[in-house]
Design an enzyme around this catalytic site. Structure first.
Site, PDB file in Angstrom:
ATOM      1  N   HIS A   1       0.805  -1.230   0.000  1.00 17.81           N
ATOM      2  CA  HIS A   1       0.000   0.000   0.000  1.00 17.81           C
ATOM      3  C   HIS A   1       0.843   1.287   0.000  1.00 17.81           C
ATOM      4  O   HIS A   1       0.408   2.324   0.505  1.00 17.81           O
ATOM      5  CB  HIS A   1      -0.975  -0.010   1.182  1.00 17.81           C
ATOM      6  CG  HIS A   1      -0.308   0.083   2.529  1.00 17.81           C
ATOM      7  ND1 HIS A   1      -0.846  -0.485   3.646  1.00 17.81           N
ATOM      8  CD2 HIS A   1       0.837   0.681   2.936  1.00 17.81           C
ATOM      9  CE1 HIS A   1      -0.053  -0.242   4.677  1.00 17.81           C
ATOM     10  NE2 HIS A   1       0.964   0.479   4.279  1.00 17.81           N
TER      11      HIS A   1
ATOM     12  N   HIS B   1       9.884  -3.850   4.065  1.00 18.25           N
ATOM     13  CA  HIS B   1      10.330  -2.455   4.027  1.00 18.25           C
ATOM     14  C   HIS B   1      10.614  -1.932   5.423  1.00 18.25           C
ATOM     15  O   HIS B   1      10.027  -2.368   6.407  1.00 18.25           O
ATOM     16  CB  HIS B   1       9.337  -1.529   3.316  1.00 18.25           C
ATOM     17  CG  HIS B   1       7.956  -1.382   3.911  1.00 18.25           C
ATOM     18  ND1 HIS B   1       7.123  -2.422   4.168  1.00 18.25           N
ATOM     19  CD2 HIS B   1       7.255  -0.264   4.259  1.00 18.25           C
ATOM     20  CE1 HIS B   1       5.959  -1.969   4.642  1.00 18.25           C
ATOM     21  NE2 HIS B   1       6.023  -0.658   4.717  1.00 18.25           N
TER      22      HIS B   1
ATOM     23  N   GLU C   1       3.581  -5.290   8.784  1.00 23.77           N
ATOM     24  CA  GLU C   1       2.266  -5.078   8.153  1.00 23.77           C
ATOM     25  C   GLU C   1       1.727  -6.368   7.528  1.00 23.77           C
ATOM     26  O   GLU C   1       0.521  -6.527   7.344  1.00 23.77           O
ATOM     27  CB  GLU C   1       2.367  -3.992   7.066  1.00 23.77           C
ATOM     28  CG  GLU C   1       2.549  -2.595   7.635  1.00 23.77           C
ATOM     29  CD  GLU C   1       2.658  -1.512   6.559  1.00 23.77           C
ATOM     30  OE1 GLU C   1       2.543  -0.334   6.919  1.00 23.77           O
ATOM     31  OE2 GLU C   1       2.873  -1.835   5.374  1.00 23.77           O
TER      32      GLU C   1
HETATM   33  C1  DHB Z   1       6.275   3.640   2.696  1.00 22.95           C
HETATM   34  C2  DHB Z   1       5.608   2.417   2.816  1.00 22.95           C
HETATM   35  C3  DHB Z   1       4.538   2.270   3.698  1.00 22.95           C
HETATM   36  O1  DHB Z   1       3.866   1.116   3.918  1.00 22.95           O
HETATM   37  C4  DHB Z   1       4.117   3.364   4.435  1.00 22.95           C
HETATM   38  O2  DHB Z   1       3.031   3.201   5.205  1.00 22.95           O
HETATM   39  C5  DHB Z   1       4.781   4.571   4.335  1.00 22.95           C
HETATM   40  C6  DHB Z   1       5.857   4.708   3.468  1.00 22.95           C
HETATM   41  C7  DHB Z   1       7.398   3.785   1.734  1.00 22.95           C
HETATM   42  O3  DHB Z   1       7.737   2.851   1.003  1.00 22.95           O
HETATM   43  O4  DHB Z   1       7.941   4.884   1.652  1.00 22.95           O
HETATM   44 FE    FE Z   2       2.337   1.274   5.627  1.00 23.03          FE
END
Ligand code: DHB
Ligand code: FE
Length: 315
Positions: A12, A193, A240
């Protein structure tokens, strides 16, 4: 009776939303990401669900450190896009399904899952970006969407096992709703991430791909994975992915993977996407194949058999 026809999941990343909102989807960087969702848009148009249950996390938009519900079910009629710092996204207001949502709340809470009922809530990129990925950018979202916000932002988030079991309780709730509704459960977030600290930018494709494999074939294994393993292997925000297990719990053990997409990166994140279909059962399968209802089909088969016997006898 309402029934869940499929479970889908996708990342997302907020920058995906910004690319859409600023007309940058055709740039090569973004084209690589969006091209993976062309098939999903076709699949969605064909699946044509009445309701999507969107499992997502709020990023300090509707909630803050003042109130941190573990599972918050949106029972309102509407959920406007939240202002995440640069104005609300120019996306349609999410229209809920208060009757089904209240029914789910009742069923799930009486099944001993202590959900928070939310009757007023704005929704952020966690929900709206995945909707764009599978529906494009229509004037109105083509179906009702029931948001289920899961706390994966502030320790302690729920375990993967708890998420999976909640999915099962949601399925039971949906299947006891009397109206004939076709429901898709949509898990969002992930994949690997980390957006801050010394490990910012961490991506672990090996972990993500194994997660996708296990999501289809061996989700029980994922339900035993501790938070620390998500964090260590997939980065702080990789947690997540427990939300994908709500979706997986809500569909058949034998659900079939019909599509998968994975690309690295979008912003700081590995983008993963999967579509798992429930095998169609009985009447639904016959309807989809354009065959007559069982009673008529059985009658026709019996009549044909009788005619065959009579023909043999008269020879
Ligand atoms: C990013 C990814 C996320 O899931 C989020 O909530 C905020 C930032 C990113 O890849 O920058
Ligand atoms: Fe996120």
């Amino acid at each position: 009776m309402a029934r869940i026809i499929a479970g889908i999941a996708s990342s997302h990343v907020p920058a995906i939303g910004a690319a859409i909102d600023n007309g940058r989807t055709q740039e090569p960087y973004w084209q690589r990401v969006f091209s993976g969702f062309e098939r999903s848009k076709e699949w969605m148009a064909k699946a044509n669900p009445d309701v999507v249950i969107g499992i997502y996390n709020d990023h300090a938009s509707a909630f803050s450190v003042e109130i941190i519900p573990t599972f918050a079910l949106g029972c309102a009629a509407e959920f406007p896009p939240a202002d995440e710092g640069w104005g609300p996204r120019p996306v349609p207001v999410v229209k809920g399904h208060p009757e089904l949502a209240s029914h789910i709340a009742q069923s799930v809470i009486l099944d001993e899952f202590d959900l928070t009922i939310v009757n007023k809530m704005e929704v952020d990129h966690g929900l709206t970006v995945p909707l764009n990925l599978v529906f494009g950018s229509p004037k109105e979202w083509p179906c009702r969407v029931i948001p289920l916000a899961v706390n994966v932002v502030q320790y302690p988030p729920p375990t993967g096992h708890r998420c999976f079991m909640l999915g099962k309780a949601i399925r039971k709730a949906v299947e006891s709703f009397p109206e004939d509704l076709r429901v898709v459960v949509f898990g969002t977030g992930g994949m690997s991430h980390q957006i801050s600290g010394p490990r910012a930018g961490l991506i672990n494709s090996k972990f993500d791909k194994a997660f996708l494999d296990n999501l289809t074939r061996n989700p029980k294994k994922l339900t035993r994975m501790p938070h620390l393993e998500y964090m260590r292997e997939a980065g702080a925000e990789g947690i997540e992915m427990v939300m994908w297990l709500v979706m997986r719990g809500a569909i058949d053990d034998t659900a079939q993977e019909v599509y998968r997409f994975y690309t690295v990166p979008a912003s700081n994140t590995a983008v993963g996407h999967i579509i798992l279909e429930n095998r169609q059962r009985g009447a639904a399968k016959r309807r989809a194949a354009g065959q007559p209802r069982r009673k008529a089909a059985t009658k026709a088969r019996r009549a044909a058999a009788r005619a065959k016997t009579a023909a043999r006898r008269s020879q």
